[in-house]
Write a protein that holds these residues in place. Structure first.
Motif, PDB file in Angstrom:
ATOM      1  N   LYS A   7      42.611  38.805  47.693  1.00  0.00           N
ATOM      2  CA  LYS A   7      42.259  37.812  46.747  1.00  0.00           C
ATOM      3  C   LYS A   7      40.617  38.407  46.281  1.00  0.00           C
ATOM      4  CE  LYS A   7      41.644  32.781  46.879  1.00  0.00           C
ATOM      5  NZ  LYS A   7      41.419  31.862  47.936  1.00  0.00           N
ATOM      6  N   GLU A   8      40.132  39.432  47.209  1.00  0.00           N
ATOM      7  CA  GLU A   8      39.082  39.166  47.263  1.00  0.00           C
ATOM      8  C   GLU A   8      38.320  40.680  45.292  1.00  0.00           C
ATOM      9  OE1 GLU A   8      35.998  38.437  47.795  1.00  0.00           O
ATOM     10  OE2 GLU A   8      36.614  37.284  49.548  1.00  0.00           O
ATOM     11  N   GLU A   9      39.614  41.312  45.322  1.00  0.00           N
ATOM     12  CA  GLU A   9      39.909  41.947  43.954  1.00  0.00           C
ATOM     13  C   GLU A   9      40.296  40.982  42.901  1.00  0.00           C
ATOM     14  OE1 GLU A   9      39.774  45.608  43.884  1.00  0.00           O
ATOM     15  OE2 GLU A   9      38.827  45.169  45.829  1.00  0.00           O
ATOM     16  N   LEU A  10      40.934  39.874  43.074  1.00  0.00           N
ATOM     17  CA  LEU A  10      41.353  39.029  41.861  1.00  0.00           C
ATOM     18  C   LEU A  10      40.137  37.979  41.671  1.00  0.00           C
ATOM     19  CD1 LEU A  10      43.751  40.124  42.836  1.00  0.00           C
ATOM     20  CD2 LEU A  10      44.349  37.415  42.321  1.00  0.00           C
ATOM     21  N   LYS A  11      39.187  37.692  42.825  1.00  0.00           N
ATOM     22  CA  LYS A  11      37.497  36.793  42.352  1.00  0.00           C
ATOM     23  C   LYS A  11      36.480  38.026  41.751  1.00  0.00           C
ATOM     24  CE  LYS A  11      37.685  34.588  46.974  1.00  0.00           C
ATOM     25  NZ  LYS A  11      36.896  33.936  47.972  1.00  0.00           N
ATOM     26  N   LYS A  12      36.611  38.825  41.726  1.00  0.00           N
ATOM     27  CA  LYS A  12      35.798  40.145  41.127  1.00  0.00           C
ATOM     28  C   LYS A  12      35.988  40.353  39.817  1.00  0.00           C
ATOM     29  CE  LYS A  12      35.536  43.442  44.790  1.00  0.00           C
ATOM     30  NZ  LYS A  12      36.201  44.162  45.063  1.00  0.00           N
ATOM     31  N   ILE A  13      37.008  39.694  38.873  1.00  0.00           N
ATOM     32  CA  ILE A  13      37.275  39.809  37.458  1.00  0.00           C
ATOM     33  C   ILE A  13      37.729  38.096  37.263  1.00  0.00           C
ATOM     34  CG2 ILE A  13      38.565  41.904  37.684  1.00  0.00           C
ATOM     35  CD1 ILE A  13      41.164  40.318  37.167  1.00  0.00           C
ATOM     36  N   ASP A  14      37.481  37.252  37.796  1.00  0.00           N
ATOM     37  CA  ASP A  14      37.252  35.660  37.595  1.00  0.00           C
ATOM     38  C   ASP A  14      39.296  35.481  37.397  1.00  0.00           C
ATOM     39  OD1 ASP A  14      36.509  33.089  37.181  1.00  0.00           O
ATOM     40  OD2 ASP A  14      36.187  33.088  35.410  1.00  0.00           O
ATOM     41  N   TYR A  15      39.611  36.219  38.107  1.00  0.00           N
ATOM     42  CA  TYR A  15      41.373  36.219  37.511  1.00  0.00           C
ATOM     43  C   TYR A  15      41.631  34.267  37.159  1.00  0.00           C
ATOM     44  CZ  TYR A  15      46.199  36.637  38.542  1.00  0.00           C
ATOM     45  OH  TYR A  15      48.281  36.525  38.171  1.00  0.00           O
ATOM     46  N   GLU A  16      42.429  34.673  36.593  1.00  0.00           N
ATOM     47  CA  GLU A  16      42.730  32.963  36.454  1.00  0.00           C
ATOM     48  C   GLU A  16      44.708  32.893  36.492  1.00  0.00           C
ATOM     49  OE1 GLU A  16      40.908  31.304  33.481  1.00  0.00           O
ATOM     50  OE2 GLU A  16      40.405  33.487  32.720  1.00  0.00           O
ATOM     51  N   ILE A  17      44.737  32.008  37.810  1.00  0.00           N
ATOM     52  CA  ILE A  17      46.792  31.441  37.391  1.00  0.00           C
ATOM     53  C   ILE A  17      47.420  30.849  36.213  1.00  0.00           C
ATOM     54  CG2 ILE A  17      48.249  30.377  38.633  1.00  0.00           C
ATOM     55  CD1 ILE A  17      46.190  29.858  41.185  1.00  0.00           C
ATOM     56  N   GLU A  18      46.732  30.334  35.388  1.00  0.00           N
ATOM     57  CA  GLU A  18      46.699  29.442  34.306  1.00  0.00           C
ATOM     58  C   GLU A  18      46.162  29.304  33.457  1.00  0.00           C
ATOM     59  OE1 GLU A  18      50.807  28.169  32.533  1.00  0.00           O
ATOM     60  OE2 GLU A  18      50.311  29.897  34.380  1.00  0.00           O
ATOM     61  N   VAL A  19      46.392  29.189  31.858  1.00  0.00           N
ATOM     62  CA  VAL A  19      45.882  28.308  30.913  1.00  0.00           C
ATOM     63  C   VAL A  19      45.649  26.695  31.276  1.00  0.00           C
ATOM     64  CG1 VAL A  19      45.884  27.919  28.526  1.00  0.00           C
ATOM     65  CG2 VAL A  19      46.687  30.112  29.502  1.00  0.00           C
ATOM     66  N   SER A  20      44.203  26.922  31.134  1.00  0.00           N
ATOM     67  CA  SER A  20      43.403  24.828  31.530  1.00  0.00           C
ATOM     68  C   SER A  20      44.589  24.173  30.978  1.00  0.00           C
ATOM     69  CB  SER A  20      42.881  25.251  31.372  1.00  0.00           C
ATOM     70  OG  SER A  20      41.917  23.763  31.560  1.00  0.00           O
ATOM     71  N   ALA A  21      45.600  23.229  30.927  1.00  0.00           N
ATOM     72  CA  ALA A  21      46.185  22.230  30.210  1.00  0.00           C
ATOM     73  C   ALA A  21      45.302  21.490  29.978  1.00  0.00           C
ATOM     74  CB  ALA A  21      47.191  21.721  31.142  1.00  0.00           C
ATOM     75  N   LEU A  22      43.690  21.393  29.905  1.00  0.00           N
ATOM     76  CA  LEU A  22      42.736  20.492  30.106  1.00  0.00           C
ATOM     77  C   LEU A  22      41.752  20.524  28.208  1.00  0.00           C
ATOM     78  CD1 LEU A  22      41.089  20.211  33.311  1.00  0.00           C
ATOM     79  CD2 LEU A  22      43.296  18.851  32.683  1.00  0.00           C
ATOM     80  N   LYS A  23      42.172  21.724  28.080  1.00  0.00           N
ATOM     81  CA  LYS A  23      41.707  22.221  26.729  1.00  0.00           C
ATOM     82  C   LYS A  23      42.094  22.101  25.520  1.00  0.00           C
ATOM     83  CE  LYS A  23      39.878  26.517  28.644  1.00  0.00           C
ATOM     84  NZ  LYS A  23      38.325  26.310  28.216  1.00  0.00           N
ATOM     85  N   GLU A  24      41.198  21.836  24.611  1.00  0.00           N
ATOM     86  CA  GLU A  24      42.191  21.589  22.975  1.00  0.00           C
ATOM     87  C   GLU A  24      43.159  22.065  22.366  1.00  0.00           C
ATOM     88  OE1 GLU A  24      41.475  18.800  21.039  1.00  0.00           O
ATOM     89  OE2 GLU A  24      40.407  17.949  22.791  1.00  0.00           O
TER      90      GLU A  24
END
Length: 469
Positions: free
Chosen positions: A141-158
């Motif tokens: 998980k620390e490796e993923l945090k380094k690149i600000d890994y995202e699981i899914e595109v935000s459904a809250l956006k336009e």
């Protein structure tokens, strides 16, 4: 001699309706290298959660218990979001783990919380947020945090912002997949969800081409890796995608035909003040507090009004008159899922009336669409999923005709036909590419787990699917 490895690349929503025109333009040169290709038949509904559940178990939805991202209880109107805990049946990663194989599962739906397999598991779309424990082993998980890994595109956006974000999410996914390919493994699978997201909101726009080109570029790296490491490759999708122009509101039809009664005059205090879920989501997104959405109980969030009342909100807020309602429809992709308001749910349809009402609704819908000259597939849950299909919708209506989608929202205008929510939606015709000698006459997504097990000489039986090797 190096031991054999198998790599699977999932292109969510990968469709020949997109790929073939790109081939004609001289693009996707890496995907075009594969000797064998064909249509990979999906599930009904051809939804991401439903189809990946069938991929992961080798079984139809009737056995996996997954019929959409949300399922309705058999004995109440309670609605549950699906994840690994809801998936029934033994999974591909469990079979491979028992056989002593080292595996990597990246971004596959219904893998949250992740199983402690011999290898790596990074959970997919059913993960609540990156604040949760969605990675095995935890240290990764620390490796993923380094690149600000995202699981899914935000459904809250336009919508345009969603499309823009998808490319960034894809690039981060590729960075991690590239790192994981350097580890020791026997089986490796990664799913790129971003192709599906972009197709929904930017059909026929350049962004779709750019997403496919980016995936194809990484596919070139995988092909090079396979040549040096004795690995075979399968590229596949969970379903196809098609442009839609017109949508049929099944709940309006149910109300017009006397099966449903609504009270849309009911207004909450919040809606009277002009507060709705869309406005709250936009504020949270601007403040970068969108992770809070996952921390709010679903039953509470659904009571916050929306511009158009959906199935769950209607149930929770009193829009539906349950004393006068016999059936209600919920939307799945290109599919309407109709549920009876039966006595198990404290409703008015008695057990000995259920079959007659199902057949009556089915017959009326069949007649309606025959007159409209529109191809649909309408089945009761027993016909589609078998007699033991708990939590399955009582009736499913799938639009076999291209260009049509389903609506089930409740609004005061009560239009039977309206514009679709999205520019494109799923269909049953996915893709499969490989240099392996596969039988691609009529392959189905439920055939993949038996195929993978046979590839590794793991003898297991009892699947709905069958090996295509």
């Amino acid at each position: 001699m190096l031991k054999k490895k198998l790599i699977i690349v999932g292109i969510d929503g990968g469709s020949f309706s997109v790929i073939n025109p790109l081939f004609e333009k001289g693009l996707l040169s890496n995907l075009k290298k594969f000797k064998n290709s064909g249509i990979l038949n999906s599930t009904i509904p051809p939804g991401t959660a439903v189809s990946w559940a069938s991929f992961s178990t080798g079984n139809s939805p009737g056995k996996t218990g997954i019929f959409d991202f949300t399922i309705v209880n058999d004995d109440s109107w309670k609605i549950n979001f699906v994840n690994r805990r809801k998936l029934k049946g033994k999974t591909l990663w469990e079979y491979l783990d028992e056989a002593g194989l080292k595996t990597c599962f990246m971004n596959i739906p219904l893998t949250y919380p992740p199983d402690k397999i011999n290898g790596v598991m990074i959970s997919g779309i059913d993960t609540p947020s990156t604040l949760s424990e969605y990675v095995h082993p935890k240290e990764l998980k620390e490796e993923l945090k380094k690149i600000d890994y995202e699981i899914e595109v935000s459904a809250l956006k336009e919508k345009d912002e969603i499309v823009k974000q998808a490319m960034g999410v894809l690039e981060k996914r590729i960075i991690i997949a590239r790192q994981l390919l350097k580890k020791d493994f026997d089986f490796f699978i990664v799913l790129f969800r971003e192709s599906d997201v972009v197709q929904h909101y930017a059909w026929n726009r350049n962004e779709v081409e750019e997403i496919y080109k980016k995936i194809d570029e990484f596919l070139g790296e995988i092909i090079k890796y396979s040549e040096n490491n004795n690995a075979d490759i399968i590229v596949m999708s969970d379903h196809g995608e098609q442009k839609v122009d017109k949508a049929f509101n099944v709940n309006v039809w149910l109300e017009e035909n006397g099966y449903l009664k609504t009270n849309l005059k009911r207004k909450s205090l919040l809606s009277g003040l002009g507060i709705n879920r869309e406005r709250i989501f936009k504020i949270l997104e601007k403040l970068k507090l969108n992770f809070l959405v996952h921390m709010v109980p679903r039953s509470f969030a659904k009571k916050i009004p929306t511009k158009e009342v959906d199935f769950e909100e209607a149930i929770l807020t009193g829009v539906i008159d349950f004393n006068e309602t016999r059936a209600i429809a919920k939307r799945a992709v290109k599919t309407a899922q109709i549920f009876l308001n039966n006595t198990k749910r404290k409703g008015i349809v008695k057990e000995d009336e259920e079959e007659n009402i199902k057949q009556e609704i089915k017959k009326k819908l069949v007649n309606y669409f025959e007159k409209q000259n529109i191809k649909v597939e309408i089945s009761t849950k027993q016909e589609l999923y078998g007699k033991d299909s708990a939590s399955a919708p009582d009736i499913s209506l799938y639009f076999a005709e291209n260009g049509y989608d389903v609506l089930t929202h409740f609004s005061s205008n009560k239009k039977l036909w309206d514009i679709p929510r999205e520019q494109a939606t799923h269909d049953k015709e996915g893709i499969i590419f490989s240099d392996l000698n596969l039988n691609l006459e009529h392959p189905r997504i439920i055939d993949l787990t038996p195929t993978i097990l046979k590839y590794f000489n793991i003898k297991k039986t009892g699947f709905d699917g069958k090996s295509i090797i």
